[in-house]
Write a protein that holds these residues in place. Structure first.
Motif, mmCIF file in Angstrom:
data_model
loop_
_atom_site.group_PDB
_atom_site.id
_atom_site.type_symbol
_atom_site.label_atom_id
_atom_site.label_comp_id
_atom_site.label_asym_id
_atom_site.label_seq_id
_atom_site.Cartn_x
_atom_site.Cartn_y
_atom_site.Cartn_z
ATOM 1 N N GLY A 13 35.744 -3.361 18.353
ATOM 2 C CA GLY A 13 35.804 -2.049 18.981
ATOM 3 C C GLY A 13 35.356 -0.948 18.038
ATOM 4 O O GLY A 13 34.684 -0.002 18.442
ATOM 5 N N LEU A 14 35.690 -1.085 16.770
ATOM 6 C CA LEU A 14 35.290 -0.109 15.779
ATOM 7 C C LEU A 14 33.770 -0.111 15.592
ATOM 8 O O LEU A 14 33.145 0.941 15.473
ATOM 9 C CB LEU A 14 35.993 -0.392 14.449
ATOM 10 N N ALA A 15 33.166 -1.279 15.612
ATOM 11 C CA ALA A 15 31.711 -1.377 15.479
ATOM 12 C C ALA A 15 31.015 -0.722 16.676
ATOM 13 O O ALA A 15 29.978 -0.071 16.508
ATOM 14 C CB ALA A 15 31.284 -2.836 15.351
ATOM 15 N N ALA A 16 31.560 -0.857 17.864
ATOM 16 C CA ALA A 16 30.963 -0.226 19.043
ATOM 17 C C ALA A 16 31.042 1.302 18.944
ATOM 18 O O ALA A 16 30.093 2.009 19.311
ATOM 19 C CB ALA A 16 31.675 -0.714 20.304
ATOM 20 N N ILE A 17 32.148 1.820 18.427
ATOM 21 C CA ILE A 17 32.283 3.271 18.262
ATOM 22 C C ILE A 17 31.304 3.774 17.208
ATOM 23 O O ILE A 17 30.640 4.804 17.389
ATOM 24 C CB ILE A 17 33.740 3.631 17.908
ATOM 25 N N GLU A 18 31.179 3.063 16.093
ATOM 26 C CA GLU A 18 30.228 3.460 15.051
ATOM 27 C C GLU A 18 28.800 3.445 15.586
ATOM 28 O O GLU A 18 28.008 4.353 15.298
ATOM 29 C CB GLU A 18 30.344 2.529 13.845
ATOM 30 N N LEU A 19 28.461 2.429 16.353
ATOM 31 C CA LEU A 19 27.120 2.339 16.942
ATOM 32 C C LEU A 19 26.856 3.520 17.874
ATOM 33 O O LEU A 19 25.772 4.111 17.848
ATOM 34 C CB LEU A 19 26.945 1.015 17.689
ATOM 35 N N ALA A 20 27.842 3.888 18.671
ATOM 36 C CA ALA A 20 27.669 5.009 19.595
ATOM 37 C C ALA A 20 27.446 6.318 18.833
ATOM 38 O O ALA A 20 26.594 7.130 19.214
ATOM 39 C CB ALA A 20 28.883 5.118 20.512
ATOM 40 N N LEU A 21 28.172 6.522 17.753
ATOM 41 C CA LEU A 21 28.009 7.755 16.972
ATOM 42 C C LEU A 21 26.652 7.789 16.261
ATOM 43 O O LEU A 21 25.995 8.829 16.209
ATOM 44 C CB LEU A 21 29.145 7.892 15.957
ATOM 45 N N ILE A 22 26.232 6.664 15.731
ATOM 46 C CA ILE A 22 24.932 6.610 15.046
ATOM 47 C C ILE A 22 23.793 6.765 16.048
ATOM 48 O O ILE A 22 22.793 7.437 15.772
ATOM 49 C CB ILE A 22 24.818 5.297 14.249
ATOM 50 N N MET A 23 23.929 6.182 17.223
ATOM 51 C CA MET A 23 22.878 6.293 18.241
ATOM 52 C C MET A 23 22.707 7.745 18.702
ATOM 53 O O MET A 23 21.582 8.171 18.991
ATOM 54 C CB MET A 23 23.185 5.396 19.442
ATOM 55 N N LEU A 24 23.773 8.511 18.771
ATOM 56 C CA LEU A 24 23.658 9.929 19.125
ATOM 57 C C LEU A 24 22.799 10.669 18.111
ATOM 58 O O LEU A 24 21.946 11.479 18.480
ATOM 59 C CB LEU A 24 25.044 10.574 19.199
ATOM 60 N N PHE A 25 23.020 10.402 16.825
ATOM 61 C CA PHE A 25 22.230 11.054 15.782
ATOM 62 C C PHE A 25 20.755 10.668 15.888
ATOM 63 O O PHE A 25 19.871 11.525 15.830
ATOM 64 C CB PHE A 25 22.784 10.678 14.401
ATOM 65 N N PHE A 26 20.466 9.388 16.051
ATOM 66 C CA PHE A 26 19.073 8.944 16.109
ATOM 67 C C PHE A 26 18.380 9.381 17.396
ATOM 68 O O PHE A 26 17.181 9.660 17.386
ATOM 69 C CB PHE A 26 18.972 7.431 15.929
ATOM 70 N N MET A 27 19.104 9.481 18.488
ATOM 71 C CA MET A 27 18.493 9.974 19.721
ATOM 72 C C MET A 27 18.179 11.462 19.615
ATOM 73 O O MET A 27 17.199 11.934 20.186
ATOM 74 C CB MET A 27 19.398 9.685 20.913
ATOM 75 N N ALA A 28 18.979 12.219 18.872
ATOM 76 C CA ALA A 28 18.692 13.636 18.664
ATOM 77 C C ALA A 28 17.512 13.814 17.711
ATOM 78 O O ALA A 28 16.778 14.801 17.791
ATOM 79 C CB ALA A 28 19.927 14.337 18.107
ATOM 80 N N LEU A 29 17.296 12.860 16.812
ATOM 81 C CA LEU A 29 16.204 12.937 15.846
ATOM 82 C C LEU A 29 14.875 12.467 16.429
ATOM 83 O O LEU A 29 13.814 12.850 15.932
ATOM 84 C CB LEU A 29 16.572 12.092 14.623
ATOM 85 N N LEU A 30 14.892 11.702 17.493
ATOM 86 C CA LEU A 30 13.680 11.124 18.064
ATOM 87 C C LEU A 30 12.642 12.158 18.506
ATOM 88 O O LEU A 30 11.452 11.995 18.198
ATOM 89 C CB LEU A 30 14.042 10.193 19.227
ATOM 90 N N PRO A 31 12.990 13.254 19.200
ATOM 91 C CA PRO A 31 11.952 14.232 19.569
ATOM 92 C C PRO A 31 11.250 14.861 18.367
ATOM 93 O O PRO A 31 10.053 15.132 18.411
ATOM 94 C CB PRO A 31 12.704 15.291 20.371
ATOM 95 N N VAL A 32 11.971 15.064 17.280
ATOM 96 C CA VAL A 32 11.362 15.644 16.085
ATOM 97 C C VAL A 32 10.360 14.664 15.477
ATOM 98 O O VAL A 32 9.258 15.046 15.077
ATOM 99 C CB VAL A 32 12.456 16.044 15.068
ATOM 100 N N VAL A 33 10.719 13.406 15.425
ATOM 101 C CA VAL A 33 9.808 12.384 14.899
ATOM 102 C C VAL A 33 8.562 12.283 15.776
ATOM 103 O O VAL A 33 7.437 12.214 15.269
ATOM 104 C CB VAL A 33 10.536 11.022 14.798
#
Length: 160
Positions: A13-33
């Motif tokens: 469960g902890l790994a799923a929460i970490e993945l969700a938080l990291i995915m938010l950051f990378f999805m916000a960075l995708l338009p800039v890239v």
């Protein structure tokens, strides 16, 4: 048979929460890239078009380079080479300026002004790439996004 340990269930469960938080950051960075990748792609095409136009002018025979009427037609063709390269890559770009100069021993002038051969031929292109790839919601948060200036220069030695 041993029952499953409760600690491993909590770790999943902890790994799923970490993945969700990291995915938010990378999805916000995708338009800039994507925006800067598009800018680099447009700059590469702009630089190639400027180099092709400079190579075309640098290989003109001297009688055509020194003739004022002939150089107007060749300069228009060289400008069109740059504009075609831009239109193929990024049709939304509009050239602000395309400068064609012949460099002599003392200074640079427009091509065709002197009967002697120039030392070099230089092409300068200026374009502003609009920032329109970002979603409408992001543009509402970042209204200060100015166009990205793209500048390409090509200087080649005159060979004829």
């Amino acid at each position: 048979m041993k029952p499953p340990c409760r600690a491993s269930i909590r770790q999943d469960g902890l790994a799923a929460i970490e993945l969700a938080l990291i995915m938010l950051f990378f999805m916000a960075l995708l338009p800039v890239v994507l925006l800067f990748g598009r800018a680099f792609f447009a700059y590469t095409a702009l630089q190639k078009g400027a180099h092709d136009a400079a190579r075309y002018l640098a290989t003109l025979p001297l009688p055509q380079m020194a003739n004022g009427d002939a150089i107007v037609q060749h300069s228009a063709f060289a400008r069109q080479l740059v504009l075609d390269a831009m239109a193929e890559t990024a049709p939304q770009l509009q050239a602000l300026s395309v400068s064609l100069d012949c460099i002599y021993a003392d200074d640079f002038y427009n091509c065709g002004n002197y009967p002697t051969a120039p030392l070099q031929v230089r092409i300068k292109v200026s374009v502003d790439m609009p920032v329109d790839i970002l979603p409408q919601l992001t543009r509402a948060w970042l209204p200060q996004m100015a166009p990205i200036p793209l500048r390409a220069n090509a200087t080649l030695r005159y060979v004829n």
